[in-house]
Design an enzyme around this catalytic site. Structure first.
Site, PDB file in Angstrom:
ATOM      1  N   ASP A 187       9.336 -10.414   7.028  1.00 15.82           N
ATOM      2  CA  ASP A 187       9.704 -11.818   7.185  1.00 15.82           C
ATOM      3  C   ASP A 187      11.154 -12.044   6.759  1.00 15.82           C
ATOM      4  OD1 ASP A 187       8.996 -11.229   4.531  1.00 15.82           O
ATOM      5  OD2 ASP A 187       8.739 -13.341   4.051  1.00 15.82           O
ATOM      6  N   GLU A 188      11.705 -13.124   7.247  1.00 13.86           N
ATOM      7  CA  GLU A 188      13.001 -13.654   6.824  1.00 13.86           C
ATOM      8  C   GLU A 188      14.147 -12.646   6.951  1.00 13.86           C
ATOM      9  OE1 GLU A 188      11.414 -17.095   3.814  1.00 13.86           O
ATOM     10  OE2 GLU A 188      11.821 -15.135   2.956  1.00 13.86           O
TER      11      GLU A 188
END
Length: 540
Positions: free
Chosen positions: A375-376
């Site tokens: 993620d991210e």
């Protein structure tokens, strides 16, 4: 207090007999006498003064809850039928036997551990320095169909049937029938909730003539704990696992590394924790991991390690040359929170190092699923790394979002193969919602037969609908209902944190896939929460 546990071996059947000896004399009755009794009125236990006329029929609060609350106040509410009889019977705490453990089977130690935990739960009901006398023997019969199962899987049957009654010879009996240890353990957890200390009569009591059938609504029910941003002691993690067991949650999602620190001691790459832990005593050694896995398993919980990548890496990697953007400033341009750090996924040696870590984790945890994070990822970080954009240019790639998604897939496709190699099979892999899960990239980069998608965005995010309609398995961890740290102080900005306000238990409990655009609940799994600024509750 001394507790003696005796084992009597009859063929392959083990009988556990509990004997408790109190060194302190019980305090005078007057210390524990209560002037109050409780009546069940309109579904609520209401306090009334106890008089001489009501003394014989007075209910304690604990007793009233059993008979007044829906489903006997069992938590979480059983999915099947619940019958609570009209009688309470007094238990002789000196005579609690648990039958049904079979020696020389894989589940034997787990059954023994669950029995020990049950007895501890009963002992904790008693007031300090008090031990009531009298009562009937309690015999618990565990009827487990398959004693060879000692590992949780996503398809495992965790159902159980629980019955209590009184036999002709006056003994109290409980029967727990389950397909395997994990269902039987849930039955013991429910049985412990049917045992109370009656402070009106100063007796240990059990609800008699009970019949309960129960099974989880979801195969994955858990809590995520972030022990990288904030180091959490082994003792504190055990407290979390104990609470999870009480609610019959079965998955402890351990976010064990991040850019802030690397407390996981890797056998193959020990320098990562040496350079990356907050201090040398803020680490999780192989012995710590082994201890927590066993502690969790005896409580019906799998431990799911997460090695988040290619973002969320930094501390510990400084000397490897495999990380870019580490602690770059201004941090807001390169990550969602400091310190920044992402893998340079163009380095071939990266894949050998992460393969070592995957191998260490898979060997230690023996998980049935593995969390790869994902993620991210900040594309600007990679876009500002000259060696990476040159590598992309040599392949004829540009610098658009789609090109950086291809670069991310270059990492993910190689990394997941390393997981498979170390696991010796295609183990299910969990990934967070991200750019890769956007509908224009999802099918190309994350095949539904390989990946489980964990949703951390809102419950109304269009990705939820997209994932489910395309047939993906998902873990629901939407932050608008399931983040347990919302309302804390912000640390990268003044005021409260980004997901404020605080989320009360009612909203947590009522969060359900049924509300997500009418999608069938059979396609959705539940998680629970993350103690950190990014990620993830709901009962079984």
């Amino acid at each position: 207090m001394f507790v003696y546990v005796q084992y009597f071996k009859m063929s392959r059947l083990i009988v556990l007999t509990l004997t408790v000896t109190m060194l302190q004399p019980a305090l005078a009755n007057s210390v524990f006498e209560t002037p109050w009794r409780y009546e069940c009125l309109q579904g609520y236990c209401q306090k009334r003064e106890n008089t001489e006329a009501t003394q014989g029929s007075a209910l304690s609060l604990a007793a009233c809850r059993l008979f007044c609350a829906e489903s006997g106040g069992i938590w979480p509410k059983p999915k099947g039928e619940v019958t609570i009889g009209n009688f309470l019977a007094t238990i002789n705490a000196n005579s609690i036997d648990i039958l049904g453990a079979k020696s020389e089977t894989p589940a034997f130690e787990l059954v023994m551990g669950a029995g020990r935990i049950f007895r501890q739960q009963v002992a904790q009901l008693l007031p300090k320095n008090s031990f009531p006398k009298g009562g009937k023997s309690l015999v618990i019969n565990l009827v487990i169909q398959d004693h060879s199962i000692d590992q949780l899987t996503l398809t495992l049957d965790e159902s159980y049937i629980l019955k209590t009654n009184q036999s002709a010879d006056g003994r109290l009996q409980a029967f727990i029938q389950a397909a395997n240890f994990f269902g039987a353990r849930h039955g013991l957890e429910t049985l412990s909730q049917l045992i109370i200390f009656d402070d009106v009569r100063e007796e240990l009591q059990i609800a008699r003539d009970v019949s309960i059938s129960d099974q989880p609504a979801y195969p994955y029910r858990g809590i995520l704990l972030d022990t990288s941003r904030n180091y959490i002691t082994v003792a504190a993690i055990k407290n979390t696992l104990t609470g999870m067991a009480a609610a019959k949650l079965n998955s402890f999602h351990w976010h064990i590394t991040d850019s802030h620190s690397f407390p996981y001691v890797s056998k193959s790459q020990p320098d990562l924790s040496r350079y990356g832990a907050y201090s040398r005593d803020k680490v999780y050694s192989p012995q710590d991991v082994k201890e927590l896995i066993q502690f969790a398993k005896e409580r019906g919980i799998r431990v799911v390690p997460e090695f988040d990548a290619p973002a969320h890496v930094g501390e510990g990697w400084q000397k490897t040359g495999l990380v870019t953007c580490f602690n770059w400033q201004p941090w807001q341009q390169y990550c969602v929170e400091p310190p920044c750090g992402q893998f340079d996924v163009t380095k071939p040696q990266l894949y050998e190092v992460i393969a070592d870590i995957y191998g260490d984790m898979l060997e230690q945890f023996q998980p049935d699923i593995f969390h790869m994070g994902g993620d991210e990822v900040n594309f600007n970080c990679w876009n500002k790394t000259e060696s990476m954009v040159n590598w992309m240019a040599a392949k004829g790639w540009g610098r658009t979002e789609k090109d950086f998604v291809r670069l991310w897939d270059h990492f993910q496709s190689q990394a997941v193969q390393k997981v498979y190699e170390k696991a010796g099979r295609h183990i299910p892999v969990v990934m967070w919602t991200s750019h890769l899960t956007h509908k224009e990239y999802l099918s190309d980069f994350l095949p539904k037969d390989q990946y489980i998608i964990q949703i951390w965005t809102t419950g109304e995010d269009e990705q939820v609908h997209e994932l489910l309609t395309k047939g993906y398995k998902v873990i629901l961890s939407n932050y608008d209902a399931l983040y347990l740290d919302c309302g804390f102080a912000g640390w990268v900005a003044d005021g409260n944190n980004w997901c404020s306000p605080y989320i009360g238990w009612q909203k947590v409990y009522q969060n359900t896939p049924k509300k997500l655009r009418g999608i069938s609940t059979s396609k959705c799994w539940a998680l629970k929460q993350r103690s950190g600024p990014n990620k993830p509750i709901r009962p079984p």
